[in-house]
Every structure is written in structure tokens, then in C-alpha cells.
Design a protein around this motif. Structure first.
Motif: not given
Length: 262
Positions: A181-203
Motif C-alpha cells: 500500500s502507499h501513502l500520498v500526502l501534501s501539506h503546507v509549510t512555513g519553512d520557505s516563506r514564513p511571513q506569507q504562509s503565516q499571513g495565509a494561516a492567520d486569514a
């Protein structure tokens, strides 16, 4: 107010906002307003949606080519072109696919789309209640858990807060998967663009589905017990691209990977 069939048009949901990012039409004004607030904080979110969709399609095509014939897509979202069953059926018309989402509008639209597909089903359930999915009659009729299954959590686990212990939830599903069997997964991260990703998470805090950013280390940990397919966990544009991309993969701050149960 709430619409019929349990569809609430007064609070934005992740599924309908995602539909808006992809240029769909299955959303309400409240979803458009919430999505635009996210895009003001992080304009690349539309790129994330597009690149995640492409990642899903490439992953499904890869698995179908490996002989995987069963797919359980949890947090499937609203139907778009190039759905899991369409990609899988290009390789094997007998591939079985079950879509799961907790948004009633997904159930309504997907059931209409899949009315004539005897190998495909959609159920309304919450991934935080594994038993409601794994013991579901339609799931058990279409999927044989003694045979390899592709378990998919694409762009959904970041809507599960730490308090709900997403790692433990995934384990509840993984325990039932046969070897191969396989697991396919995708997930947002703040590793590369912390300011923008946190702004999106806040919204997203103002929607029905607040988002949690997680590191590559944490996302990779979700694959424990599975052997990662090359190139491992990476930004989704860089996971087995069909052709070299002009996009800086880190601009699409969504991590993705595929793992195989030994």
C-alpha cells in the motif's frame, strides 16, 4: 442562514475556497471574500492550489503505473478536471476509488458527477473519525483492505490542529493497510516563506477550517513505517515533474511525498 442539505453559505470552507483558487464555480460570496483575504496575505496561494493538483495527478498516475488499483482519497474536495478516478482509469478501467470529505457540498456535487461510475463512490465523513470511514459500507464494498490501497491525504492535514493529534489519526488508517500500500500526502509549510504562509494561516482563522503550518521534519514523520518514493518529501512542483518547471518550487510552499508500505 444555512442552505438545504446542511450546506452553510454563511461561513467560508476550505473546499469551496480551494475551488475558487482553481477557477471553479462551486462557492459562495463568503468563500470568495475569505479566499481574497488569503490571497492578499499570500498571492502565491493560487499557485499552491494549482501545483498541489498537479502533484496529486502525477502521484496517482505513478501509482496506477505501479499496479495500484485502489484509492482512498480523504479530504478530496470539490470535483475538478483530472480527478483521481479519471487518472487511475487511464491506466486501469477497473480501478476502485472512494472519495471522502466532510463538506456536504462536495457530497452533492460529486455524487451527481459519479452517478454512472460503479467503481467509484463518495461519502461524507470527517477524517478525525477513522472508524466512520474505515467501517463504512461503501468503502468496504469497493475496497479490499487485504490488497494494496493508496491512502491519500492531500492538502487536508493542515486543517487538523495539533490538539487533534494528526499523527495518531494517520496511524489509525495506516494500521489497516496491506503490504504494498502507499501513502500520498501534501501539506503546507512555513519553512520557505514564513511571513506569507503565516499571513495565509492567520486569514484562515476566520473560516470553518483554520490552518496549521508544519515543518518538513514533521510532515516527513507522517510517513513513518513507509519507504519514501524518490525524491522523498519535497515541494510539490519538484515531485517527479513531467517537465522542468520555470517555477521556483519553494514559492509553492506545499510539501508532498509518496511512501510505500514494505
Amino acid at each position: 442562514m444555512s442552505d438545504i442539505d446542511g450546506i452553510d453559505s454563511t461561513v467560508a470552507t476550505a473546499a469551496r475556497m480551494y475551488d475558487y483558487y482553481l477557477g471553479g464555480k462551486d462557492h459562495f460570496p463568503v468563500d470568495r471574500e475569505a479566499a481574497e483575504a488569503v490571497l492578499r496575505a499570500a498571492p502565491e496561494v493560487r499557485l499552491l492550489a494549482v501545483e498541489n493538483r498537479r502533484f496529486v495527478q502525477r502521484a496517482v498516475r505513478y501509482l496506477a503505473e505501479q499496479g495500484v488499483r485502489q484509492f482512498l482519497d480523504i479530504g478530496a474536495g470539490l470535483p475538478t478536471q483530472g480527478n483521481v478516478h479519471e487518472i487511475a482509469h487511464e491506466e486501469n478501467l477497473d480501478a476502485h476509488v472512494v472519495y471522502v470529505d466532510n463538506d456536504p457540498i462536495v457530497l452533492s456535487h460529486a455524487r451527481a458527477l459519479l452517478a454512472e461510475h460503479g467503481t467509484t463512490a463518495v461519502i461524507q465523513a470527517d477524517l478525525r473519525d477513522p472508524a466512520s470511514i474505515l467501517d463504512n459500507r461503501q468503502v468496504r464494498e469497493l475496497l479490499d483492505f487485504d490488497q494494496p490501497i493508496a491512502l491519500m491525504f492531500c492538502a487536508i492535514l493542515h486543517f487538523v490542529p495539533d490538539a487533534d493529534r494528526p499523527g495518531d489519526l494517520i496511524e489509525a488508517y495506516k494500521r489497516l493497510l496491506a503490504p504494498g500500500s502507499h501513502l500520498v500526502l501534501s501539506h503546507v509549510t512555513g519553512d520557505s516563506r514564513p511571513q506569507q504562509s503565516q499571513g495565509a494561516a492567520d486569514a484562515y482563522k476566520n473560516t470553518k477550517n483554520p490552518a496549521t503550518l508544519r515543518s518538513k521534519e514533521t510532515v516527513t514523520g507522517f510517513f513513518d513505517g513507509f519507504e519514501l518514493v524518490e525524491p522523498g518529501v519535497t515541494y510539490v512542483p519538484a515531485w517527479r515533474p513531467d517537465e522542468p518547471s520555470a517555477v521556483d518550487p519553494t514559492l509553492a510552499w506545499m510539501l508532498g511525498g509518496v511512501g510505500r508500505r514494505r
